[in-house]
Design a protein around this motif. Structure first.
Motif, mmCIF file in Angstrom:
data_model
loop_
_atom_site.group_PDB
_atom_site.id
_atom_site.type_symbol
_atom_site.label_atom_id
_atom_site.label_comp_id
_atom_site.label_asym_id
_atom_site.label_seq_id
_atom_site.Cartn_x
_atom_site.Cartn_y
_atom_site.Cartn_z
ATOM 1 N N MET A 123 7.012 -10.107 -6.936
ATOM 2 C CA MET A 123 6.044 -10.213 -5.865
ATOM 3 C C MET A 123 4.980 -9.134 -6.019
ATOM 4 N N THR A 124 3.808 -9.457 -5.604
ATOM 5 C CA THR A 124 2.694 -8.528 -5.687
ATOM 6 C C THR A 124 2.757 -7.505 -4.561
ATOM 7 N N ILE A 125 2.649 -6.240 -4.917
ATOM 8 C CA ILE A 125 2.608 -5.158 -3.943
ATOM 9 C C ILE A 125 1.199 -5.105 -3.358
ATOM 10 N N ILE A 126 1.112 -5.036 -2.046
ATOM 11 C CA ILE A 126 -0.178 -4.884 -1.379
ATOM 12 C C ILE A 126 -0.346 -3.403 -1.075
ATOM 13 N N ALA A 127 -1.252 -2.750 -1.780
ATOM 14 C CA ALA A 127 -1.451 -1.305 -1.647
ATOM 15 C C ALA A 127 -2.424 -1.019 -0.512
ATOM 16 N N ASP A 128 -2.032 -1.393 0.667
ATOM 17 C CA ASP A 128 -2.856 -1.190 1.857
ATOM 18 C C ASP A 128 -1.929 -1.266 3.062
ATOM 19 N N ARG A 129 -2.398 -0.731 4.187
ATOM 20 C CA ARG A 129 -1.651 -0.850 5.438
ATOM 21 C C ARG A 129 -1.906 -2.249 6.004
ATOM 22 N N MET A 130 -0.825 -2.982 6.215
ATOM 23 C CA MET A 130 -0.913 -4.357 6.699
ATOM 24 C C MET A 130 -0.058 -4.500 7.949
ATOM 25 N N THR A 131 -0.355 -5.525 8.721
ATOM 26 C CA THR A 131 0.461 -5.873 9.881
ATOM 27 C C THR A 131 0.600 -7.388 9.919
ATOM 28 N N ALA A 132 1.618 -7.840 10.620
ATOM 29 C CA ALA A 132 1.868 -9.278 10.721
ATOM 30 C C ALA A 132 1.207 -9.841 11.974
ATOM 31 N N GLU A 133 0.760 -11.066 11.842
ATOM 32 C CA GLU A 133 0.276 -11.814 12.997
ATOM 33 C C GLU A 133 0.864 -13.203 12.940
ATOM 34 N N ILE A 134 1.289 -13.674 14.091
ATOM 35 C CA ILE A 134 1.833 -15.019 14.193
ATOM 36 C C ILE A 134 1.321 -15.613 15.502
#
Length: 166
Positions: free
Chosen positions: A1-12
């Motif tokens: 899997m590709t690492i996302i080098a950033d701060r992320m959050t989930a939305e649903i």
């Protein structure tokens, strides 16, 4: 899997369900008791994966012997309940077989916890991670602006400010 080098959050979008389910191998020397339980869960997850319309958004299994746990995200409690009670699907026969073979004899522990999550009443943060958990069940967005803090992601900053004005 590709690492996302950033701060992320989930939305649903909308309400959803987090369902934790697991088993505990209490008597490891009785694999004929606990192995069928684990295999049944595998069949259930495969069945749900083949039919997204049943409402399972994402599931991930965790093995930490003697405990096994699956974290599941569901579109609704109604979807999850319908799956659990459908006699033509994998869960109901597996539940019946467990009760016949193990019941309450102590060989295998089983458990579950269900959390009904209202729209917007959750928060998450992922950094230097591949898509994970709720980020897979829903989607990922960058954690910037109002999403840069837990309070902002939950929308409680505005509520805190308005209550202090009272």
């Amino acid at each position: 899997m590709t690492i996302i080098a950033d701060r992320m959050t989930a939305e649903i979008e909308g309400n959803f369900v987090v369902f934790l389910i697991g088993m505990r191998i209490n008597r490891w020397w009785k694999p004929w008791r606990w192995l069928p339980v684990g295999m049944a869960m595998g069949r259930m997850l495969a069945e749900l994966g083949r039919t997204p319309a049943m409402g399972l958004l994402h599931a991930r299994s965790y093995l930490g012997l003697p405990d096994v746990m699956v974290v599941q995200y569901w579109r609704s409690f109604a979807d999850m309940h319908a799956y659990a009670h459908a006699s033509s699907l994998e869960h109901r026969p597996a539940w019946t077989a467990f009760n016949r073979a193990v019941g309450s004899n102590g060989d295998v522990g089983i458990w579950h916890e269900t959390f009904l999550v209202a729209a917007g009443q959750y928060e998450s943060l992922y950094n230097n991670m591949p898509p994970f958990g709720l980020g897979i069940a829903g989607g990922l967005v960058t954690a910037r602006g109002r999403r840069s803090s837990a309070k902002g992601r939950l929308g409680v900053e505005a509520a805190d400010q308005s209550s202090s004005a009272l």
